[in-house]
Scaffold this motif. Sequence first.
Motif: not given
Length: 82
Positions: A34-38, A68-73, A75-79
């Motif tokens: 994930c580039r957002r949460c690196c 779970p993988v799709a939801e990570h990308f 949603t607004d909150t990275p987890w």
Amino acid sequence: MMKTDYFTDPSGRKYSVRNNVDCKSSNVVYAVNCRRCCKFVYVGATGGTLYQRHLLNLSRIRTQHSDPVAEHFYTDTPWMIS
């Protein structure tokens, strides 16, 4: 696709990349980065090609699939997936 000699899963386990891999490669272990949460958010295996798996993941993100993988990308909150 990024090239690396190794990657580490969310729990800290290190995986070495032993062979040349491309989108046509099958029966491989792969990591989703994930580039957002690196961070790598998922490590999995596929019997199909990396290209097929990538298309499936993109489709699940676009349709906001309950995965779970799709939801990570989508949603607004990275987890991290645990």
